[in-house]
Write a protein that holds these residues in place. Structure first.
Motif, PDB file in Angstrom:
ATOM      1  N   LEU A 264       0.851  -1.362  -0.243  1.00  0.00           N
ATOM      2  CA  LEU A 264      -0.103  -0.009   0.069  1.00  0.00           C
ATOM      3  C   LEU A 264       0.869   1.351   0.012  1.00  0.00           C
ATOM      4  N   GLY A 265       1.898   1.752  -0.998  1.00  0.00           N
ATOM      5  CA  GLY A 265       3.187   2.357  -0.637  1.00  0.00           C
ATOM      6  C   GLY A 265       3.746   2.433  -0.122  1.00  0.00           C
ATOM      7  N   HIS A 266       3.695   2.244   1.002  1.00  0.00           N
ATOM      8  CA  HIS A 266       4.840   1.635   2.427  1.00  0.00           C
ATOM      9  C   HIS A 266       5.557   0.431   2.315  1.00  0.00           C
ATOM     10  N   TYR A 267       7.321   0.981   2.282  1.00  0.00           N
ATOM     11  CA  TYR A 267       7.764  -0.233   2.702  1.00  0.00           C
ATOM     12  C   TYR A 267       7.971  -1.976   3.226  1.00  0.00           C
ATOM     13  N   SER A 268       8.092  -2.982   2.810  1.00  0.00           N
ATOM     14  CA  SER A 268       7.746  -3.765   3.431  1.00  0.00           C
ATOM     15  C   SER A 268       8.804  -4.999   3.322  1.00  0.00           C
ATOM     16  N   ARG A 269       9.896  -4.977   2.238  1.00  0.00           N
ATOM     17  CA  ARG A 269      10.969  -5.948   2.442  1.00  0.00           C
ATOM     18  C   ARG A 269      11.452  -6.197   0.974  1.00  0.00           C
ATOM     19  N   THR A 270      12.490  -6.662   0.767  1.00  0.00           N
ATOM     20  CA  THR A 270      13.671  -6.565  -0.293  1.00  0.00           C
ATOM     21  C   THR A 270      13.382  -8.069  -0.051  1.00  0.00           C
ATOM     22  N   VAL A 271      13.388  -8.730  -1.504  1.00  0.00           N
ATOM     23  CA  VAL A 271      13.119 -10.601  -2.266  1.00  0.00           C
ATOM     24  C   VAL A 271      14.098 -10.903  -3.196  1.00  0.00           C
ATOM     25  N   ARG A 272      14.836 -11.745  -2.679  1.00  0.00           N
ATOM     26  CA  ARG A 272      16.025 -11.829  -3.390  1.00  0.00           C
ATOM     27  C   ARG A 272      15.682 -12.404  -5.270  1.00  0.00           C
ATOM     28  N   PRO A 273      17.028 -12.732  -5.918  1.00  0.00           N
ATOM     29  CA  PRO A 273      16.645 -13.446  -7.335  1.00  0.00           C
ATOM     30  C   PRO A 273      15.846 -14.677  -7.440  1.00  0.00           C
ATOM     31  N   GLY A 274      15.086 -14.538  -8.369  1.00  0.00           N
ATOM     32  CA  GLY A 274      13.796 -16.110  -8.385  1.00  0.00           C
ATOM     33  C   GLY A 274      12.090 -15.744  -8.315  1.00  0.00           C
ATOM     34  N   LEU A 275      11.530 -16.753  -7.883  1.00  0.00           N
ATOM     35  CA  LEU A 275       9.854 -16.668  -8.100  1.00  0.00           C
ATOM     36  C   LEU A 275       9.706 -16.453  -7.326  1.00  0.00           C
ATOM     37  N   ASN A 276       8.920 -15.030  -6.797  1.00  0.00           N
ATOM     38  CA  ASN A 276       8.212 -14.748  -5.821  1.00  0.00           C
ATOM     39  C   ASN A 276       6.866 -14.384  -5.850  1.00  0.00           C
ATOM     40  N   PHE A 277       6.482 -14.351  -4.772  1.00  0.00           N
ATOM     41  CA  PHE A 277       4.661 -14.339  -4.560  1.00  0.00           C
ATOM     42  C   PHE A 277       4.653 -12.935  -3.721  1.00  0.00           C
ATOM     43  N   ILE A 278       3.913 -12.117  -4.300  1.00  0.00           N
ATOM     44  CA  ILE A 278       3.445 -10.311  -3.117  1.00  0.00           C
ATOM     45  C   ILE A 278       1.804 -11.083  -3.178  1.00  0.00           C
ATOM     46  N   ALA A 279       1.286  -9.176  -2.552  1.00  0.00           N
ATOM     47  CA  ALA A 279      -0.235  -9.510  -2.695  1.00  0.00           C
ATOM     48  C   ALA A 279      -0.527  -8.942  -3.805  1.00  0.00           C
ATOM     49  N   PRO A 280      -1.796  -9.662  -4.041  1.00  0.00           N
ATOM     50  CA  PRO A 280      -2.300  -9.814  -5.483  1.00  0.00           C
ATOM     51  C   PRO A 280      -3.404  -8.608  -5.575  1.00  0.00           C
ATOM     52  N   PHE A 281      -3.611  -7.849  -6.550  1.00  0.00           N
ATOM     53  CA  PHE A 281      -4.692  -6.954  -6.911  1.00  0.00           C
ATOM     54  C   PHE A 281      -4.148  -6.320  -6.555  1.00  0.00           C
ATOM     55  N   GLY A 282      -2.731  -5.646  -6.844  1.00  0.00           N
ATOM     56  CA  GLY A 282      -2.510  -4.250  -6.013  1.00  0.00           C
ATOM     57  C   GLY A 282      -2.405  -3.308  -4.762  1.00  0.00           C
ATOM     58  N   ILE A 283      -2.509  -4.708  -4.039  1.00  0.00           N
ATOM     59  CA  ILE A 283      -2.286  -4.021  -2.477  1.00  0.00           C
ATOM     60  C   ILE A 283      -0.451  -4.029  -2.342  1.00  0.00           C
ATOM     61  N   GLU A 284       0.176  -5.183  -2.730  1.00  0.00           N
ATOM     62  CA  GLU A 284       1.640  -4.848  -2.756  1.00  0.00           C
ATOM     63  C   GLU A 284       1.773  -5.009  -4.479  1.00  0.00           C
ATOM     64  N   THR A 285       3.453  -3.886  -4.874  1.00  0.00           N
ATOM     65  CA  THR A 285       3.570  -4.248  -5.855  1.00  0.00           C
ATOM     66  C   THR A 285       4.946  -4.548  -5.103  1.00  0.00           C
ATOM     67  N   MET A 286       5.996  -4.615  -6.560  1.00  0.00           N
ATOM     68  CA  MET A 286       7.370  -4.318  -6.593  1.00  0.00           C
ATOM     69  C   MET A 286       8.225  -3.766  -7.820  1.00  0.00           C
ATOM     70  N   TYR A 287       9.033  -3.155  -7.326  1.00  0.00           N
ATOM     71  CA  TYR A 287      10.578  -2.627  -8.046  1.00  0.00           C
ATOM     72  C   TYR A 287      11.411  -3.222  -8.483  1.00  0.00           C
ATOM     73  N   LYS A 288      11.887  -3.778  -9.434  1.00  0.00           N
ATOM     74  CA  LYS A 288      13.278  -4.873  -9.806  1.00  0.00           C
ATOM     75  C   LYS A 288      14.520  -3.710 -10.072  1.00  0.00           C
ATOM     76  N   ILE A 289      15.300  -3.591  -9.571  1.00  0.00           N
ATOM     77  CA  ILE A 289      16.539  -3.272  -9.295  1.00  0.00           C
ATOM     78  C   ILE A 289      17.596  -3.549  -9.439  1.00  0.00           C
TER      79      ILE A 289
END
Length: 325
Positions: free
Chosen positions: A50-75
């Protein structure tokens, strides 16, 4: 009209019978598309809830909360990135290596001696902190370009144009790298500067022929100086060696003459002492020794009596070609 009504009734029947399954399929598809994310091997994913930092995930297949609840930026934290200033490199699909655009505004700089220089350079960097990269600075890429231009203009402005064009290029790049890294640390943008490379440094096009003439004259001056120093290093040591050799020969000759004169004086004094003791004997001995030393060098000799009264007035030794009286 009856056929149309029959078709519509048939479609309503299919919708009532299979509609739930279609909606469920669409729901599952949207759920998968909005919750499954793949992070590349050179990247890490920053997840926002919801626009606030949650966590940082490593390379591979990852799951986030659907329907735009969580978004991911790949750096791309494992990739070396770069910014080009004063020029642009085309991609591999283009036939030309460099773009034809005009980038003189970012490359034209004023040096410390109030001369213009066209400086092209490359900044190579890595993203080492994805959280700072995303949230400390609004536009980190634009900010990095602005900081790079500011750092390079400051370094170039502290030097003469000749230093920037010739001997000071490496020092300019090194100091620009240090200053740019200090700015990145100060702004906490999560970027580490790997290298700053001066691609090309030229005077502005209108005065480039004059600068080239000055550089050529300086190069010729350096060439003449190096040639003169080479001649100096070749002639002076040889002359010094010859002078030392002449001095040593003169000293040896002087020592030889002094030793010879000393020996002659000592021999004369010894002979004089003997002469004082027995003048007649010494005089005769000297005469005989002298004749003994000279006669072998004369060659054929004829010795005659001084008065010519003897029975044999002539004493011939060898041929009668040379007579000594």
């Amino acid at each position: 009209m009856a056929d149309f009504d029959q078709q519509m009734a048939y479609y309503r029947y299919l919708l009532e019978k299979h509609g739930k399954k279609v909606l469920l399929g669409l729901f599952l598809l949207i759920l998968a598309l909005t919750s499954i994310r793949t992070v590349g091997p050179e990247e890490e994913g920053v997840v926002l809830n919801l626009g606030h930092y949650s966590r940082t995930v490593r390379p591979g297949l990852n799951f986030i909360a659907p329907f735009g609840i969580e978004t991911m930026y790949k750096i791309p934290v494992q990739r070396q990135l770069k910014h080009e200033f004063g020029f642009r490199t085309n991609d591999e699909r283009s036939s030309d290596r460099y773009s034809d655009g005009d980038f003189s505004l970012e490359s034209s700089m004023l040096s410390g001696d109030l001369n213009m220089a066209d400086v092209e350079w490359v900044v190579q960097y890595r993203i080492v902190n994805s959280f700072q990269y995303l949230f400390r600075v609004k536009d980190p890429e634009r900010s990095l370009r602005d900081m790079s231009e500011s750092a390079m203009r400051k370094i170039v402005g502290d030097r003469t144009v000749n230093e920037v064009l010739t001997i000071g290029r490496q020092e300019v790049a090194t100091q620009a790298e240090v200053l740019l890294q200090q700015l990145c640390d100060e702004y906490q943008n999560g970027i580490r500067i790997d290298q700053v490379v001066l691609q090309d440094v030229n005077p502005p096009a209108p005065v480039k022929p004059s600068f080239n003439g000055v550089n050529q004259a300086q190069q010729e001056r350096e060439t003449l100086i190096n040639k003169a120093e080479s001649e100096y290093n070749s002639v002076i040591p040889r002359a010094r060696g010859e002078a030392r050799e002449t001095i040593q020969l003169a000293e040896a000759y002087a020592l030889k003459r002094i030793n010879g004169a000393t020996g002659d004086a000592a021999r004369f004094e010894a002979l004089y002492e003997e002469y004082i003791k027995a003048p007649d004997v010494t005089k005769k001995r000297i005469y005989l020794e002298t004749m003994e030393r000279l006669l072998p060098k004369i060659g054929n000799k004829t010795i005659v009596d001084e008065k010519g009264n003897n029975v044999l007035p002539l004493l011939e030794l060898g041929n009668k070609k040379t007579a000594t009286k």
